[in-house]
Design a protein around this motif. Sequence first.
Motif, PDB file in Angstrom:
ATOM      1  N   LEU A 106     -27.616 -10.391   0.229  1.00 45.92           N
ATOM      2  CA  LEU A 106     -26.923  -9.624   1.262  1.00 45.92           C
ATOM      3  C   LEU A 106     -26.169 -10.608   2.136  1.00 45.92           C
ATOM      4  CD1 LEU A 106     -26.280  -7.085   2.902  1.00 45.92           C
ATOM      5  CD2 LEU A 106     -28.474  -7.390   4.102  1.00 45.92           C
ATOM      6  N   VAL A 111     -22.785  -9.523  11.233  1.00 46.60           N
ATOM      7  CA  VAL A 111     -22.625  -8.087  11.475  1.00 46.60           C
ATOM      8  C   VAL A 111     -21.242  -7.895  12.065  1.00 46.60           C
ATOM      9  CG1 VAL A 111     -23.488  -6.040  12.654  1.00 46.60           C
ATOM     10  CG2 VAL A 111     -25.096  -7.782  11.843  1.00 46.60           C
ATOM     11  N   TRP A 120     -34.496  -9.940  12.175  1.00 46.97           N
ATOM     12  CA  TRP A 120     -34.299  -8.919  11.150  1.00 46.97           C
ATOM     13  C   TRP A 120     -35.478  -7.961  11.077  1.00 46.97           C
ATOM     14  CZ3 TRP A 120     -30.476  -6.892   8.470  1.00 46.97           C
ATOM     15  CH2 TRP A 120     -30.774  -6.092   7.363  1.00 46.97           C
ATOM     16  N   GLU A 173     -23.879   1.895   1.225  1.00 47.96           N
ATOM     17  CA  GLU A 173     -23.372   2.543   2.427  1.00 47.96           C
ATOM     18  C   GLU A 173     -24.375   3.570   2.956  1.00 47.96           C
ATOM     19  OE1 GLU A 173     -18.579   2.594   1.945  1.00 47.96           O
ATOM     20  OE2 GLU A 173     -19.665   4.177   0.864  1.00 47.96           O
ATOM     21  N   ASP A 196     -35.511  -3.056   6.257  1.00 48.12           N
ATOM     22  CA  ASP A 196     -34.699  -1.867   6.023  1.00 48.12           C
ATOM     23  C   ASP A 196     -35.132  -1.250   4.698  1.00 48.12           C
ATOM     24  OD1 ASP A 196     -32.680   0.037   5.639  1.00 48.12           O
ATOM     25  OD2 ASP A 196     -31.243  -1.174   6.754  1.00 48.12           O
ATOM     26  N   LYS A 249     -22.288   2.553   7.871  1.00 43.21           N
ATOM     27  CA  LYS A 249     -22.843   1.203   7.899  1.00 43.21           C
ATOM     28  C   LYS A 249     -22.861   0.686   6.472  1.00 43.21           C
ATOM     29  CE  LYS A 249     -26.619  -1.411  10.018  1.00 43.21           C
ATOM     30  NZ  LYS A 249     -27.831  -1.306  10.872  1.00 43.21           N
ATOM     31  N   GLN A 250     -22.139  -0.405   6.227  1.00 40.46           N
ATOM     32  CA  GLN A 250     -22.027  -0.969   4.889  1.00 40.46           C
ATOM     33  C   GLN A 250     -22.814  -2.269   4.788  1.00 40.46           C
ATOM     34  OE1 GLN A 250     -17.696  -1.374   4.544  1.00 40.46           O
ATOM     35  NE2 GLN A 250     -17.676   0.378   3.157  1.00 40.46           N
ATOM     36  N   TYR A 251     -23.520  -2.432   3.662  1.00 39.24           N
ATOM     37  CA  TYR A 251     -24.263  -3.651   3.366  1.00 39.24           C
ATOM     38  C   TYR A 251     -23.570  -4.305   2.169  1.00 39.24           C
ATOM     39  CZ  TYR A 251     -27.912  -1.481   6.242  1.00 39.24           C
ATOM     40  OH  TYR A 251     -28.619  -0.893   7.280  1.00 39.24           O
ATOM     41  N   GLU A 264     -23.331  -9.652   4.345  1.00 37.15           N
ATOM     42  CA  GLU A 264     -22.690  -9.137   5.557  1.00 37.15           C
ATOM     43  C   GLU A 264     -23.048  -7.674   5.760  1.00 37.15           C
ATOM     44  OE1 GLU A 264     -18.106  -8.314   7.238  1.00 37.15           O
ATOM     45  OE2 GLU A 264     -18.447  -9.617   5.487  1.00 37.15           O
ATOM     46  N   VAL A 265     -23.128  -7.260   7.014  1.00 41.12           N
ATOM     47  CA  VAL A 265     -23.231  -5.850   7.383  1.00 41.12           C
ATOM     48  C   VAL A 265     -21.955  -5.494   8.115  1.00 41.12           C
ATOM     49  CG1 VAL A 265     -24.439  -4.122   8.764  1.00 41.12           C
ATOM     50  CG2 VAL A 265     -25.748  -5.857   7.513  1.00 41.12           C
ATOM     51  N   ARG A 266     -21.332  -4.404   7.709  1.00 43.47           N
ATOM     52  CA  ARG A 266     -20.057  -4.015   8.303  1.00 43.47           C
ATOM     53  C   ARG A 266     -20.161  -2.596   8.853  1.00 43.47           C
ATOM     54  NH1 ARG A 266     -15.500  -4.939   4.179  1.00 43.47           N
ATOM     55  NH2 ARG A 266     -16.143  -7.105   4.572  1.00 43.47           N
ATOM     56  N   ASN A 267     -19.835  -2.413  10.113  1.00 47.91           N
ATOM     57  CA  ASN A 267     -19.838  -1.098  10.751  1.00 47.91           C
ATOM     58  C   ASN A 267     -18.412  -0.581  10.855  1.00 47.91           C
ATOM     59  OD1 ASN A 267     -22.688  -1.144  11.263  1.00 47.91           O
ATOM     60  ND2 ASN A 267     -22.312  -2.504  13.001  1.00 47.91           N
TER      61      ASN A 267
END
Length: 280
Positions: free
Chosen positions: A161, A88, A102, A138, A105, A148-150, A163-166
């Motif tokens: 999946l 993350v 986790w 997104e 989602d 929030k990007q997946y 990475e998660v990017r904020n």
Amino acid sequence: MKWCSCGLIAAVLCLSACMGERARSDGRDSADKTGDSTEEIEAALGDSLSLTDEAMPKAADELFDDFIFNFASNHRLQLERISFPLLVNSGQKQERIERGQWQMDYFFMNQDFYTLIFDSPEQLELVKDTAISEAIVEKIFLDKSFVKQYLFSRKTGRWMLDEVRNQTLGHNHNASFLTFYQHFVADSLFQRASLASQIAFSGPDPDDDFNQIEGMITPDFWEAFAPEFPSHMLYNIVYGPQKASGTEKILVLRGIANGLEVELTFKLLNNKWILTKLNT
């Protein structure tokens, strides 16, 4: 082909009403629902879609859309298709989530429709491209100016999946358009001022299921044609590598299991986004 008429206005009024009811029923149109219980999500999905733990068909890895719908509704698959410990990335702060931390989602699965943002008509065709090996889902929190990007990639034929990017909204690929959209949906006077003098329109003929009606809409009639816009949160899927943002945006409102599809085309003219086209 027919041109704008009373029948056309009646047809679009009906469509807009249905769209509005769907948006208000999800309501929440855009609230983040990841905390909802399984029972609440299943109730929202109805009979057409349901949560499952069954194995996903191998063919569903061909198209990202097929995969993401399975990923968002299948508990076991979601855990299998995350690269744990999941990174993350929040800029200067990074952390990793272990499998046991986790939480399921559901993405947009408890809504009647979701949104997509494309840079050109050609990009719409990427949805059907089986050669794509990377995609980004997104969640765009308009009221928090936060995205929030997946980040997904397809490795050895399997979507994962990674990475998660904020990020703040200002750092997003669509920052200019999203800033405009926030104002567009919140201010009716600004929305009216952001319409072309004539908006190209096409939609189904109420008298013939196999025919389309085409015409022009002036700002005076916009309220009769306007769909209900989500105002708190948008979803977006970036298919393939992200490219430099252009001067055209196509906002798609796409139904989940109900056949709904609305396309709104905006163009950047003299540093101002203008709505130029509506397809229903």
